[in-house]
Design a protein around this motif. Sequence first.
Motif, PDB file in Angstrom:
ATOM      1  N   MET A   1       0.712  -0.706  -0.027  1.00  0.00           N
ATOM      2  CA  MET A   1       0.154  -0.231  -0.117  1.00  0.00           C
ATOM      3  C   MET A   1       0.720   1.353   0.266  1.00  0.00           C
ATOM      4  SD  MET A   1      -2.912   1.095   3.000  1.00  0.00           S
ATOM      5  CE  MET A   1      -3.646   3.182   2.616  1.00  0.00           C
ATOM      6  N   LYS A   2       0.777   2.031  -0.698  1.00  0.00           N
ATOM      7  CA  LYS A   2       1.275   3.599  -0.589  1.00  0.00           C
ATOM      8  C   LYS A   2       0.316   4.804  -0.590  1.00  0.00           C
ATOM      9  CE  LYS A   2       3.831   5.984  -3.683  1.00  0.00           C
ATOM     10  NZ  LYS A   2       5.828   6.484  -3.030  1.00  0.00           N
ATOM     11  N   ILE A   3       0.965   5.076   0.355  1.00  0.00           N
ATOM     12  CA  ILE A   3       0.021   6.542   0.405  1.00  0.00           C
ATOM     13  C   ILE A   3       1.060   8.061   0.910  1.00  0.00           C
ATOM     14  CG2 ILE A   3      -0.665   8.156   2.739  1.00  0.00           C
ATOM     15  CD1 ILE A   3      -1.097   5.428   3.794  1.00  0.00           C
ATOM     16  N   PHE A  23       5.860  13.265  11.202  1.00  0.00           N
ATOM     17  CA  PHE A  23       5.435  12.747  10.510  1.00  0.00           C
ATOM     18  C   PHE A  23       6.403  13.007   9.220  1.00  0.00           C
ATOM     19  CE2 PHE A  23       1.248  11.907  12.207  1.00  0.00           C
ATOM     20  CZ  PHE A  23       1.058  10.827  11.804  1.00  0.00           C
ATOM     21  N   GLN A  24       7.772  14.000   8.910  1.00  0.00           N
ATOM     22  CA  GLN A  24       8.027  13.635   8.605  1.00  0.00           C
ATOM     23  C   GLN A  24       8.900  12.860   7.684  1.00  0.00           C
ATOM     24  OE1 GLN A  24      10.496  17.685   9.820  1.00  0.00           O
ATOM     25  NE2 GLN A  24      11.887  16.347  11.234  1.00  0.00           N
ATOM     26  N   GLU A  25       9.674  12.543   9.056  1.00  0.00           N
ATOM     27  CA  GLU A  25      10.350  10.709   8.532  1.00  0.00           C
ATOM     28  C   GLU A  25       9.851  10.281   8.014  1.00  0.00           C
ATOM     29  OE1 GLU A  25      10.899   7.563  11.631  1.00  0.00           O
ATOM     30  OE2 GLU A  25      10.986   9.960  12.977  1.00  0.00           O
ATOM     31  N   LEU A  26       8.351   9.663   7.524  1.00  0.00           N
ATOM     32  CA  LEU A  26       7.539   9.021   6.728  1.00  0.00           C
ATOM     33  C   LEU A  26       7.512   9.801   5.545  1.00  0.00           C
ATOM     34  CD1 LEU A  26       4.220   7.709   8.926  1.00  0.00           C
ATOM     35  CD2 LEU A  26       6.808   6.835   8.204  1.00  0.00           C
ATOM     36  N   GLY A  27       7.987  10.387   4.729  1.00  0.00           N
ATOM     37  CA  GLY A  27       8.379  11.180   3.683  1.00  0.00           C
ATOM     38  C   GLY A  27       7.024  10.989   3.188  1.00  0.00           C
ATOM     39  N   GLY A 192       2.774  13.116  21.147  1.00  0.00           N
ATOM     40  CA  GLY A 192       3.731  12.759  20.512  1.00  0.00           C
ATOM     41  C   GLY A 192       4.240  11.493  20.756  1.00  0.00           C
ATOM     42  N   LYS A 193       4.105  10.487  21.721  1.00  0.00           N
ATOM     43  CA  LYS A 193       3.498   9.558  22.166  1.00  0.00           C
ATOM     44  C   LYS A 193       2.645   8.291  21.442  1.00  0.00           C
ATOM     45  CE  LYS A 193       5.167   9.626  26.756  1.00  0.00           C
ATOM     46  NZ  LYS A 193       4.512   9.665  28.009  1.00  0.00           N
ATOM     47  N   ALA A 194       1.424   9.831  20.623  1.00  0.00           N
ATOM     48  CA  ALA A 194       0.788   8.917  19.971  1.00  0.00           C
ATOM     49  C   ALA A 194       0.590   8.396  18.913  1.00  0.00           C
ATOM     50  CB  ALA A 194      -0.936   9.623  20.056  1.00  0.00           C
ATOM     51  N   VAL A 195       0.974  10.108  18.364  1.00  0.00           N
ATOM     52  CA  VAL A 195       1.929   9.210  16.806  1.00  0.00           C
ATOM     53  C   VAL A 195       3.404   8.820  16.662  1.00  0.00           C
ATOM     54  CG1 VAL A 195       3.070  10.971  14.905  1.00  0.00           C
ATOM     55  CG2 VAL A 195       1.281  12.237  16.947  1.00  0.00           C
ATOM     56  N   ARG A 196       4.285   8.603  17.738  1.00  0.00           N
ATOM     57  CA  ARG A 196       4.950   7.302  16.853  1.00  0.00           C
ATOM     58  C   ARG A 196       4.954   6.126  16.605  1.00  0.00           C
ATOM     59  NH1 ARG A 196       7.511  11.252  20.107  1.00  0.00           N
ATOM     60  NH2 ARG A 196       7.330  10.582  22.289  1.00  0.00           N
ATOM     61  N   LYS A 197       3.599   5.555  18.202  1.00  0.00           N
ATOM     62  CA  LYS A 197       2.868   4.419  17.830  1.00  0.00           C
ATOM     63  C   LYS A 197       2.007   4.287  16.593  1.00  0.00           C
ATOM     64  CE  LYS A 197       1.225   4.441  22.629  1.00  0.00           C
ATOM     65  NZ  LYS A 197       0.757   4.226  23.584  1.00  0.00           N
ATOM     66  N   LEU A 198       1.455   5.434  16.301  1.00  0.00           N
ATOM     67  CA  LEU A 198       0.668   5.285  15.182  1.00  0.00           C
ATOM     68  C   LEU A 198       2.197   5.256  13.879  1.00  0.00           C
ATOM     69  CD1 LEU A 198      -1.948   5.828  13.683  1.00  0.00           C
ATOM     70  CD2 LEU A 198      -1.596   7.616  13.226  1.00  0.00           C
ATOM     71  N   MET A 199       3.290   5.861  13.381  1.00  0.00           N
ATOM     72  CA  MET A 199       3.998   5.712  12.880  1.00  0.00           C
ATOM     73  C   MET A 199       4.233   4.731  12.890  1.00  0.00           C
ATOM     74  SD  MET A 199       6.027   9.085  12.421  1.00  0.00           S
ATOM     75  CE  MET A 199       6.478   8.750  13.467  1.00  0.00           C
ATOM     76  N   ASP A 204       4.340  -0.513   9.194  1.00  0.00           N
ATOM     77  CA  ASP A 204       4.152  -1.834   9.050  1.00  0.00           C
ATOM     78  C   ASP A 204       3.310  -2.234   7.311  1.00  0.00           C
ATOM     79  OD1 ASP A 204       6.171  -2.869  11.232  1.00  0.00           O
ATOM     80  OD2 ASP A 204       4.063  -2.818  11.913  1.00  0.00           O
ATOM     81  N   LEU A 205       2.433  -1.108   7.349  1.00  0.00           N
ATOM     82  CA  LEU A 205       1.101  -1.402   6.209  1.00  0.00           C
ATOM     83  C   LEU A 205       1.826  -0.756   4.868  1.00  0.00           C
ATOM     84  CD1 LEU A 205      -1.857  -0.359   7.904  1.00  0.00           C
ATOM     85  CD2 LEU A 205      -1.304  -2.110   6.762  1.00  0.00           C
ATOM     86  N   LEU A 206       2.345   0.121   4.918  1.00  0.00           N
ATOM     87  CA  LEU A 206       3.578   0.821   4.023  1.00  0.00           C
ATOM     88  C   LEU A 206       4.625  -0.465   3.293  1.00  0.00           C
ATOM     89  CD1 LEU A 206       3.259   4.131   5.171  1.00  0.00           C
ATOM     90  CD2 LEU A 206       1.691   2.890   3.636  1.00  0.00           C
TER      91      LEU A 206
END
Length: 207
Positions: A1-3, A23-27, A192-199, A204-206
Amino acid sequence: MKIEKVLIATTNKGKLKEFRKLFQELGIQILSLDNMTERIKVEEDRKTFLENAIKKAKEYGDFYKIPVVAEDAGLEVEALGNYPGVYSARFYSIDFGGVYQIEKSIDYTNNKKLLDLLKNKDNRKARFVSVVVFYSPEDFGLWTEGYCYGKIAEKPEGEKGFGYDPVFIPEGYQKTMAQFDLEEKNRISHRGKAVRKLMEKLKDLLS
Protein backbone atom coordinates in the motif's frame (compact mmCIF):
# COMPACT_ATOMS: atom_id res chain seq x y z
CA MET A 1 0.00 0.00 0.00
CA LYS A 2 1.27 3.50 -0.88
CA ILE A 3 0.20 6.73 0.79
CA GLU A 4 1.40 9.92 -0.90
CA LYS A 5 -0.43 12.54 1.15
CA VAL A 6 -2.35 12.82 4.37
CA LEU A 7 -4.70 15.50 5.64
CA ILE A 8 -4.09 16.54 9.23
CA ALA A 9 -7.61 17.46 10.33
CA THR A 10 -6.92 20.50 12.48
CA THR A 11 -6.95 24.28 12.22
CA ASN A 12 -4.79 24.56 15.36
CA LYS A 13 -1.44 25.95 14.17
CA GLY A 14 0.39 24.59 17.23
CA LYS A 15 -0.92 21.06 16.70
CA LEU A 16 -0.17 21.20 12.97
CA LYS A 17 3.42 22.24 13.61
CA GLU A 18 3.90 19.30 15.99
CA PHE A 19 2.29 16.82 13.56
CA ARG A 20 4.47 18.02 10.67
CA LYS A 21 7.59 17.53 12.79
CA LEU A 22 6.51 14.07 13.92
CA PHE A 23 5.47 12.85 10.46
CA GLN A 24 8.39 14.20 8.43
CA GLU A 25 10.36 10.94 8.54
CA LEU A 26 7.62 9.01 6.71
CA GLY A 27 8.11 11.09 3.55
CA ILE A 28 4.37 11.69 3.17
CA GLN A 29 3.06 15.06 1.99
CA ILE A 30 1.20 16.71 4.89
CA LEU A 31 -1.86 18.81 4.10
CA SER A 32 -3.85 20.94 6.51
CA LEU A 33 -7.45 22.12 6.35
CA ASP A 34 -6.10 25.48 5.16
CA ASN A 35 -4.93 23.74 1.96
CA MET A 36 -8.48 22.71 1.11
CA THR A 37 -10.52 24.88 -1.25
CA GLU A 38 -13.80 23.62 0.18
CA ARG A 39 -14.20 23.65 3.94
CA ILE A 40 -16.60 21.66 6.09
CA LYS A 41 -17.09 21.98 9.83
CA VAL A 42 -17.14 18.85 11.98
CA GLU A 43 -18.67 19.27 15.41
CA GLU A 44 -16.77 17.59 18.25
CA ASP A 45 -19.87 16.56 20.16
CA ARG A 46 -19.02 13.03 21.32
CA LYS A 47 -18.42 11.96 24.91
CA THR A 48 -14.91 10.50 24.53
CA PHE A 49 -11.66 11.52 22.84
CA LEU A 50 -11.76 8.39 20.67
CA GLU A 51 -15.32 8.99 19.46
CA ASN A 52 -14.50 12.60 18.56
CA ALA A 53 -11.32 11.61 16.71
CA ILE A 54 -13.10 8.86 14.75
CA LYS A 55 -15.92 11.21 13.81
CA LYS A 56 -13.50 13.86 12.52
CA ALA A 57 -11.36 11.36 10.60
CA LYS A 58 -14.33 9.73 8.89
CA GLU A 59 -16.20 12.91 7.98
CA TYR A 60 -13.13 14.66 6.58
CA GLY A 61 -11.87 11.51 4.86
CA ASP A 62 -15.19 10.74 3.19
CA PHE A 63 -15.62 14.36 2.10
CA TYR A 64 -12.12 14.95 0.68
CA LYS A 65 -11.51 11.34 -0.44
CA ILE A 66 -7.98 11.23 0.96
CA PRO A 67 -6.39 9.61 4.02
CA VAL A 68 -6.87 11.65 7.18
CA VAL A 69 -5.19 11.86 10.56
CA ALA A 70 -7.48 13.29 13.22
CA GLU A 71 -6.80 13.80 16.89
CA ASP A 72 -8.81 14.62 19.94
CA ALA A 73 -6.80 15.58 22.97
CA GLY A 74 -7.24 17.29 26.27
CA LEU A 75 -6.32 17.71 29.89
CA GLU A 76 -7.75 15.64 32.73
CA VAL A 77 -7.37 17.02 36.26
CA GLU A 78 -7.91 14.55 39.10
CA ALA A 79 -9.28 17.03 41.65
CA LEU A 80 -11.88 18.24 39.11
CA GLY A 81 -13.26 14.77 38.34
CA ASN A 82 -11.14 14.61 35.15
CA TYR A 83 -12.49 17.89 33.80
CA PRO A 84 -11.92 19.67 31.45
CA GLY A 85 -11.49 16.39 29.47
CA VAL A 86 -13.25 16.50 26.09
CA TYR A 87 -14.26 20.09 26.87
CA SER A 88 -10.61 21.22 27.12
CA ALA A 89 -10.71 23.53 24.09
CA ARG A 90 -13.85 25.30 25.30
CA PHE A 91 -13.56 24.87 29.07
CA TYR A 92 -14.18 28.59 29.64
CA SER A 93 -17.66 28.31 28.10
CA ILE A 94 -19.16 25.32 29.94
CA ASP A 95 -21.20 25.46 33.13
CA PHE A 96 -18.71 23.43 35.18
CA GLY A 97 -17.10 25.97 37.52
CA GLY A 98 -18.93 28.87 35.89
CA VAL A 99 -18.84 30.40 32.42
CA TYR A 100 -15.95 32.82 31.82
CA GLN A 101 -15.81 35.70 29.33
CA ILE A 102 -12.81 35.51 27.00
CA GLU A 103 -9.86 37.61 28.17
CA LYS A 104 -6.85 38.07 25.85
CA SER A 105 -7.37 34.64 24.22
CA ILE A 106 -9.26 31.37 24.65
CA ASP A 107 -6.09 29.64 25.91
CA TYR A 108 -5.50 32.38 28.49
CA THR A 109 -9.12 32.18 29.68
CA ASN A 110 -9.14 28.37 29.89
CA ASN A 111 -5.97 28.46 31.99
CA LYS A 112 -7.34 31.21 34.22
CA LYS A 113 -10.51 29.22 34.92
CA LEU A 114 -8.49 26.07 35.64
CA LEU A 115 -6.20 27.84 38.11
CA ASP A 116 -9.18 29.52 39.79
CA LEU A 117 -10.86 26.14 40.33
CA LEU A 118 -7.67 24.65 41.79
CA LYS A 119 -7.03 27.49 44.25
CA ASN A 120 -6.26 26.08 47.71
CA LYS A 121 -6.40 22.47 46.42
CA ASP A 122 -3.50 20.23 47.45
CA ASN A 123 -4.15 17.61 44.77
CA ARG A 124 -2.93 19.07 41.50
CA LYS A 125 -2.36 15.78 39.64
CA ALA A 126 -3.24 15.87 35.95
CA ARG A 127 -2.57 14.17 32.66
CA PHE A 128 -2.69 15.11 29.00
CA VAL A 129 -4.49 12.59 26.77
CA SER A 130 -4.15 12.24 23.00
CA VAL A 131 -6.10 9.86 20.77
CA VAL A 132 -4.97 9.83 17.13
CA VAL A 133 -6.97 8.16 14.35
CA PHE A 134 -5.77 7.35 10.84
CA TYR A 135 -8.57 6.78 8.34
CA SER A 136 -8.24 5.82 4.69
CA PRO A 137 -11.65 6.03 2.93
CA GLU A 138 -12.99 2.66 1.80
CA ASP A 139 -9.81 1.04 3.01
CA PHE A 140 -9.01 0.87 6.72
CA GLY A 141 -8.67 2.81 9.94
CA LEU A 142 -6.57 2.51 13.08
CA TRP A 143 -5.98 4.47 16.25
CA THR A 144 -3.46 4.96 19.02
CA GLU A 145 -3.36 6.85 22.30
CA GLY A 146 -0.73 8.59 24.39
CA TYR A 147 -0.55 10.05 27.89
CA CYS A 148 1.66 12.54 29.67
CA TYR A 149 1.35 12.62 33.47
CA GLY A 150 2.17 15.55 35.67
CA LYS A 151 0.64 18.31 37.77
CA ILE A 152 -0.85 21.76 37.43
CA ALA A 153 1.45 24.67 38.26
CA GLU A 154 0.47 27.48 40.63
CA LYS A 155 0.77 30.03 37.80
CA PRO A 156 1.48 30.06 34.04
CA GLU A 157 5.12 29.91 32.98
CA GLY A 158 6.70 29.86 29.51
CA GLU A 159 5.94 31.28 26.07
CA LYS A 160 6.21 28.14 23.92
CA GLY A 161 3.50 25.61 23.16
CA PHE A 162 -0.22 26.30 23.32
CA GLY A 163 -3.36 25.36 25.22
CA TYR A 164 -2.65 24.27 28.78
CA ASP A 165 1.11 23.96 28.23
CA PRO A 166 1.92 27.02 30.41
CA VAL A 167 0.27 25.45 33.48
CA PHE A 168 1.26 21.78 33.07
CA ILE A 169 4.45 20.43 34.68
CA PRO A 170 5.33 16.92 33.41
CA GLU A 171 6.44 14.28 35.91
CA GLY A 172 10.17 14.45 36.59
CA TYR A 173 10.52 18.08 35.50
CA GLN A 174 10.58 21.44 37.25
CA LYS A 175 9.27 23.43 34.29
CA THR A 176 6.02 23.69 32.38
CA MET A 177 5.41 22.24 28.94
CA ALA A 178 5.47 25.81 27.58
CA GLN A 179 9.15 26.05 28.54
CA PHE A 180 10.15 23.06 26.37
CA ASP A 181 11.59 23.28 22.87
CA LEU A 182 9.43 21.49 20.30
CA GLU A 183 11.74 18.47 19.90
CA GLU A 184 12.03 18.07 23.68
CA LYS A 185 8.26 18.40 24.06
CA ASN A 186 7.54 15.83 21.35
CA ARG A 187 9.74 13.27 23.11
CA ILE A 188 7.55 13.24 26.22
CA SER A 189 4.18 14.62 25.16
CA HIS A 190 0.92 12.73 24.88
CA ARG A 191 0.72 13.64 21.19
CA GLY A 192 4.29 12.58 20.50
CA LYS A 193 3.68 9.19 22.11
CA ALA A 194 0.41 8.61 20.22
CA VAL A 195 1.86 9.66 16.85
CA ARG A 196 4.98 7.50 17.25
CA LYS A 197 2.75 4.48 17.94
CA LEU A 198 0.69 5.37 14.88
CA MET A 199 3.80 5.70 12.70
CA GLU A 200 4.99 2.24 13.74
CA LYS A 201 1.65 0.78 12.66
CA LEU A 202 1.71 2.73 9.39
CA LYS A 203 5.29 1.64 8.65
CA ASP A 204 4.17 -1.98 8.91
CA LEU A 205 1.31 -1.32 6.49
CA LEU A 206 3.43 0.68 4.05
CA SER A 207 6.33 -1.78 3.94
